[in-house]
Design a protein around this motif. Structure first.
Motif, mmCIF file in Angstrom:
data_model
loop_
_atom_site.group_PDB
_atom_site.id
_atom_site.type_symbol
_atom_site.label_atom_id
_atom_site.label_comp_id
_atom_site.label_asym_id
_atom_site.label_seq_id
_atom_site.Cartn_x
_atom_site.Cartn_y
_atom_site.Cartn_z
ATOM 1 N N UNK A 196 0.852 -1.180 0.000
ATOM 2 C CA UNK A 196 0.000 0.000 0.000
ATOM 3 C C UNK A 196 0.890 1.233 0.000
ATOM 4 N N UNK A 197 0.633 2.124 -0.964
ATOM 5 C CA UNK A 197 1.289 3.430 -0.987
ATOM 6 C C UNK A 197 0.229 4.482 -1.269
ATOM 7 N N UNK A 198 0.427 5.712 -0.753
ATOM 8 C CA UNK A 198 -0.608 6.737 -0.939
ATOM 9 C C UNK A 198 -0.735 7.195 -2.386
ATOM 10 N N UNK A 202 7.487 4.410 -0.881
ATOM 11 C CA UNK A 202 7.946 3.279 -0.087
ATOM 12 C C UNK A 202 6.726 2.671 0.582
ATOM 13 N N UNK A 253 3.911 1.548 2.758
ATOM 14 C CA UNK A 253 3.389 1.820 4.100
ATOM 15 C C UNK A 253 3.212 0.469 4.789
ATOM 16 N N UNK A 255 4.798 4.709 14.188
ATOM 17 C CA UNK A 255 4.231 5.897 13.550
ATOM 18 C C UNK A 255 5.376 6.702 12.952
ATOM 19 N N UNK A 256 5.305 6.993 11.680
ATOM 20 C CA UNK A 256 6.271 7.912 11.075
ATOM 21 C C UNK A 256 5.574 8.652 9.951
ATOM 22 N N UNK A 257 6.355 9.395 9.138
ATOM 23 C CA UNK A 257 5.714 10.220 8.119
ATOM 24 C C UNK A 257 5.034 9.378 7.053
ATOM 25 N N UNK A 258 5.273 8.081 7.044
ATOM 26 C CA UNK A 258 4.623 7.257 6.014
ATOM 27 C C UNK A 258 3.310 6.667 6.507
ATOM 28 N N UNK A 318 -2.892 3.183 11.573
ATOM 29 C CA UNK A 318 -3.218 3.053 10.153
ATOM 30 C C UNK A 318 -2.547 1.815 9.572
ATOM 31 N N UNK A 340 -4.572 -1.225 10.342
ATOM 32 C CA UNK A 340 -5.748 -1.328 9.474
ATOM 33 C C UNK A 340 -5.367 -1.877 8.101
ATOM 34 N N UNK A 341 -4.346 -1.264 7.523
ATOM 35 C CA UNK A 341 -3.979 -1.598 6.156
ATOM 36 C C UNK A 341 -3.444 -3.020 6.054
ATOM 37 N N UNK A 388 5.630 17.271 7.099
ATOM 38 C CA UNK A 388 5.372 16.373 8.235
ATOM 39 C C UNK A 388 6.378 16.714 9.332
ATOM 40 N N UNK A 425 4.817 13.938 -0.914
ATOM 41 C CA UNK A 425 4.203 13.216 -2.023
ATOM 42 C C UNK A 425 3.428 14.114 -2.972
#
Ligand SMILES: Cc1cc2nc3c(=O)[nH]c(=O)nc-3n(C[C@H](O)[C@H](O)[C@H](O)COP(=O)(O)OP(=O)(O)OC[C@H]3O[C@@H](n4cnc5c(N)ncnc54)[C@H](O)[C@@H]3O)c2cc1C
Lengths: 298, 758
Positions: free
Chosen positions: A184-186, A192, A194, A259-262, A267, A270-271, B673, B688
């Protein structure tokens, strides 16, 4: 960038002895898509760079009775360009297809991806799902380590001083089996993982019941994980959506994401569930020989 | 889609190949990084690892001693400015703040803040030397959130900042504060307006800091010559502004600084402030050699001028029949380290699309420990468009009115007064809504979901941005072969060499290909303001038309001389001069004879008009939401925008599409961020921006409602397309999922969290 020596030995044994002599102050260079960047940003400052990308031993791509022998320096484009890999080791081809873009894929190796030992490396969960084994050459005996035991912490692995990952061995594909890797990537590209999930599914002859399964998880713990108990628990279960959904639920319990910027830890949990479910479904479809188009990012 | 009867043009409205096209596609165009010179040194800036700290000591001895190092500078090398205020085209600014942003003195106010610089024989030595500069810091608590920074007990960034009150009542005017400005605009009687409304909606919004993301990093090469003259080769949106800033910072007369603008790989407002030129100049003065400095991508993110994050409260009152009656907004912008966010612009834009009788808006410019913000495409308007356009959509849902109908009912038109006072001339807001209403996209069936975990929806939003006038100069010379060399001072970011050349060609009655445009340095042309504010095709265009008219009148005189007739009997028209008895000579023919009748012909033109026109756009988007992951795909996107008159339609479309794509990035994934140490995603990997896989082909509808104050009716087109996308996408997400997003970006984790709550 700092100044350093560069050496391009002609054989694996020369490379190993150069590496051993350098007393920890050397780094092998395969595609260089991680290493050059890391040297440019000053993260690594090796005094010697040993170019291994042309070593014949590290460029094999062969099938025999033991399965697939994949040289550690073989670049991604050769991997997904090999029809038998696409057919029999689909998860590996899936992963190689999404590591960077075309330019990166023409250089980046699966060996480099593994030896860089990032938690989010795309090919690692795929190789875990496919039960791949690392063949490690060094000053002493050649030794073998399962991929899931290779990484020990972010950026760290079991390689000892002077050792080089020579090849990765993939056992032959059983009948009625299929595999898949997805991340999964945004965005739809250039990201990179997630979360990354690789799965292998082998069905009974009826095509309805899971015989064995193996799930590899990426970016959800300090190292890529084999979901061992979860994989084992799938044996004998019906290959249905409800099984995949509960497998997803169970996967959320065994991971320790950060938890990081990705992505936040919450989350990522969940993913992970969503991806495990979707990846098992695609691997199962492939085990049944059903066409299963998968477009990365969609 | 032309609204009025459009005059017949020969050149305007056609799509000639751009004059700089071959150089750009073959890679021969010279950008700042390509600049080479004998004896060139390379500079590297030493930057702060802290978001907020006091500098106790800087030790440069080791760096200076490294072989190959030629100069080391700190803020001690910059002239002192005291409390000097200077107007550099965007209102009064403190020179101390400008100087400290270039090389800080006692404190660092954001991670990446420049502390010192070194120059060496090559970039590797310079990097090594930068590592050897030892800076001793005393870390201070940072404040990163705009509302936290407004609290009385917040850490104060700048001791010398006092609130400037513009329209707002004064309180605590003599206390050090992070609130650099408090402004207030009001029209009508908002209290009565809300009392007269049937429904009142009040909502809060948050947006995060985002960056322009131009592909080319900042760069500058400076040579401080032995005669005391400084030359700078750089990437900039305005060579004259860069010259003024550099001269002021170095306390030199402007004529001692020459700025040579190289090609520019994007700016979007971020390449107006100078960061590198004064530092490169100081390094050059110390070393006696030219010094080139190029930022890394991380430097660009951490230490240039992104656009503010914001907190916005917005209240709208509407009657049952869908007429907006009253509006109120409270807008707080992160200025970053030093005052100067575009919150004033935001307050002027927030209600500009609608004719609302009663309105009030309050704005705050607030310092936080992030880079000093700067202009970004329609600065301030996108944040507030996100707020108002989603509330307007909520009203449509509540009243069951179609979103285009409600907008038509309330659209601003000629005579509508903005909340900050000015009244609109003829504008095209309504026409853009009509264009969307009539589009094949809006008339098509709303998209249908493909599977249970994918939901689809459609959204609409509008936006407004100004059209700056400001000043431009153009000169043009007639060549003997019947072509014209055009010299301008506007750096060409979006194809303006061609759009300016086309206006000159239209006026002279020749082809665009017969005009050869050149962007000159600060000594080759008269003063010209920045390429920004959607002004170049408008304002430099007017200067070019005037230069052409100048040429026309000289040529009419020359033809009179050639024919030996009185000068008042010749006239320039349709690409040539006509005289008595059916005499006619074409421009080309006359150009070849000029050496016989008076010699060279040069025309010049300047412009300085202010514009009251402004540009509007309305957008429509279809999205698909993965309800299990929170990821949004843009399925289809249509933009309708009033361009006044589209000089070169391809470039107008390009601006519209580019703005939309940046708006999509801002809507979905782009954000600074932060944690306590600073920005954590200062790479294009983790910051992004959309890739080509993330956006469909953006469909464009050019609306043409000619502006009254330009000879060909041009309006600025470059900025307004970025304003509506976040709101349009939020509205589409609501249609798809029933979830109202009130924070940007609407990234997968944020959207999934809201989906799981609902
Ligand atoms: C633009 C871009 C996009 C990228 N996208 C992705 C992506 O989508 N997914 C992803 O997972 N990665 C991505 N990467 C990271 C990188 O491309 C991969 O990790 C790649 O597989 C590394 O392989 P390489 O051959 O280039 O390794 P190298 O950079 O040559 O080596 C990596 C590390 O492993 C060591 N090493 C290499 N081979 C051996 C060996 N045989 N034995 C012992 N040590 C060895 C090196 O010393 C070095 O420390 C991206 C990188 C870039 C620049």
């Amino acid at each position: 960038m700092h100044s350093f020596e560069y050496s391009a030995p002609h054989s694996l044994s020369d490379a190993v002895s150069l590496l051993a002599q350098a007393e920890g102050n050397a780094r092998p260079l395969a595609g260089g898509t991680d290493l050059i960047d890391q040297m440019q940003t000053g993260r690594f400052r090796p005094a010697l760079v040993i170019d291994i990308k042309k070593l014949p031993e590290l460029n094999v791509l062969e099938f025999d009775g033991d399965g697939l022998h994949l040289g550690a320096a073989v670049p991604c484009y050769r991997i997904y360009g090999e029809p038998r890999i696409v057919q029999e080791y689909s998860a590996l081809a899936d992963a190689c297809h999404i590591i960077g873009g075309v330019q990166i894929q023409s250089r980046a190796s699966v060996g480099g991806n593994l030896c860089n030992s990032g938690p989010a490396a795309d090919s690692t969960p795929a190789m875990i799902a496919l039960s791949a084994i690392c063949v490690i050459a060094g000053p002493g005996e050649t030794r073998q380590v399962p991929v899931e035991e290779f990484c020990t912490a972010p950026g760290e692995n079991v390689l000892r001083r002077g050792e080089i990952l020579a090849e990765i061995l993939f056992p032959p594909r059983p009948a009625n089996s299929g595999s898949h890797y997805r991340r999964f990537i945004p965005r739809n590209e250039m990201d990179i993982a997630v979360v990354g999930v690789g799965a292998f599914v082998e069905l009974e002859d009826d095509g309805q019941t899971i015989k064995t399964a193996r799930i590899g998880l990426g970016a959800v713990a300090p190292t890529p994980l084999l979901a061992e108990d979860l994989s084992a628990s799938l044996s004998g279960k019906p290959a249905t959506d409800s099984t995949f959904v509960s497998a997803g639920e169970a996967a959320r319990q065994i991971i320790t994401p950060i938890t990081d910027m990705r992505g936040t830890a919450e989350y990522r949990k969940q993913i992970t569930g969503v991806l495990v479910q979707r990846v098992l479904a695609t691997a199962t479809a492939r085990a049944r020989g059903e066409p299963s188009e998968y477009k990365p990012g969609k | 889609m032309a609204i009025a009867d459009k005059p017949q043009y020969n050149v305007i409205g056609t799509r000639p190949i751009r004059h700089d096209g071959v150089d750009k596609v073959t890679g021969r165009a010279m950008y700042g990084a390509d600049f080479r010179m004998a004896g060139l040194l390379h500079g590297v800036i030493v930057r702060s690892p802290y978001a907020h700290a006091r500098i106790k000591r800087i030790d440069t001895a080791k760096a200076a001693a490294l072989p190959g190092v030629r100069a080391v500078v700190t803020s001690d090398d910059l002239p002192q400015h005291g409390a000097r205020q200077v107007d550099l085209g965007e209102g009064a600014v403190s020179m101390r703040h400008l100087a400290a942003n270039v090389l800080t003195d006692d404190k660092v106010l954001y991670r990446g803040h420049a502390v010192a610089a070194v120059a060496a024989d090559n970039v590797h030595i310079a990097e090594e030397a930068a590592r050897l500069v030892k800076v001793e810091y005393e870390p201070l608590p940072p404040v990163l959130d705009v509302r936290a920074a407004m609290q009385p007990d917040a850490p104060i960034l700048n001791d010398d900042v006092r609130t400037v009150f513009a329209g707002a009542p004064e309180v605590n005017a003599d206390q050090p504060t992070n609130i650099a400005k408090h402004l207030l605009f009001e029209k009508g009687n908002p209290q009565e307006g809300f009392a007269g409304a049937d429904l009142v909606f009040e909502r809060e919004f948050d947006t995060t800091m985002v960056h322009q993301g131009y592909i080319e990093p900042h760069n500058a090469t400076a040579l401080w010559n032995a005669d005391g003259k400084v030359t700078v080769w750089m990437s900039t949106q305005g060579s004259f502004t860069a010259r003024e800033q550099t001269a002021e910072l170095l306390r030199l007369p402007v004529s001692s600084v020459k700025v040579v603008p190289m090609e520019i790989g994007g700016g979007f407002g971020g390449k107006i402030s100078v960061y590198l030129p004064p530092v490169a100049a100081l390094l050059s003065r110390k070393s006696g050699r030219p010094v080139k400095v190029i930022m890394s991508r991380a430097d660009v993110f951490e230490a240039t001028g992104p656009t503010p994050g914001s907190h916005i409260r917005l209240k709208l009152g509407v009657t049952k029949d869908g007429k907006l009656n009253a509006a109120e907004a409270w807008v707080a912008f992160e200025a970053g380290a030093y005052p100067g966010s575009p919150v004033g612009m935001a307050c002027m834009c927030v209600f500009a699309c609608y004719d609302i009788p009663h309105a009030r808006v309050e704005g705050f410019d607030v310092c936080v420990n992030k880079p000093r913000t700067n202009a970004y495409r329609a600065p301030g308007s996108t944040q507030v468009a996100f707020a108002i356009e989603t509330v307007v959509d909520e009203i449509c849902t509540e009243l069951g009115v179609d979103p285009v109908e409600l907008r038509l009912r309330n659209a601003s038109r000629k005579g509508t007064q903005r909340v900050d006072g000015p009244t609109f001339a003829r504008i095209g807001m309504e026409e853009t809504v009509e264009a969307i209403k009539a589009s094949s996209h809006y008339m098509s069936l709303a998209p249908q979901s493909r599977s249970p975990d994918k939901q689809c929806g459609r959204g609409v939003a509008s936006g407004f941005w100004f059209n700056a006038g400001l000043k431009s100069s153009v000169t043009a010379t007639v060549n003997a072969d019947g072509t014209v060399s055009l010299i301008e001072g506007s750096t060409d970011i979006g194809g303006t060499r061609t759009s300016i050349a086309m206006q000159l060609a239209e006026t002279l009655g020749i082809t665009a290909e017969d005009v050869h445009p050149t962007v000159a340095d600060t000594e080759g042309i008269g003063y010209t303001d920045v390429t920004g504010g959607s002004r170049v095709t408008f304002s430099t265009g007017i200067a070019a038309v005037r230069a052409a008219e100048d040429i026309c009148s000289i040529l009419a005189d020359r033809a009179a001389a050639l024919w030996d007739v009185p000068a008042d009997q010749t006239k320039y028209e349709n690409g040539g001069v006509t005289g008595p008895d059916g005499k006619r000579i074409s421009f080309k023919e006359l150009a070849g004879k000029l050496h016989l009748v008076g010699g060279p012909v040069t025309g010049s033109g300047i412009s300085g008009e202010e514009s009251q026109s402004g540009a509007f756009g309305t957008h429509c988007v279809d999205v698909e939401v993965d309800t299990e992951t929170g990821k949004v795909q843009i399925l289809r996107y249509t933009i309708a925008q009033d361009a006044g008159t589209a000089i070169h339609p391809s470039y107008v479309e390009g601006q519209m599409q580019g703005g939309v794509v940046q708006g999509i990035g801002w809507a979905l994934n782009e954000e600074y961020w932060y944690d306590e140490q600073g920005m954590r995603n200062a790479t294009f990997l983790d910051y992004r921006m959309p890739t080509c896989y993330d956006v469909p082909m953006i469909e464009t509808i050019i609306v043409e409602v000619p502006a009254s104050n330009h000879p060909y009716g041009v309006r600025g087109v470059g900025e307004v397309p970025i304003c509506p996308p976040p709101a349009a996408i939020a509205n589409a997400i609501y249609q798809a999922t029933g979830v109202r997003m009130r924070q940007l970006p609407m990234s997968p984790p944020r959207l999934l969290a809201e989906l799981l709550k609902s």
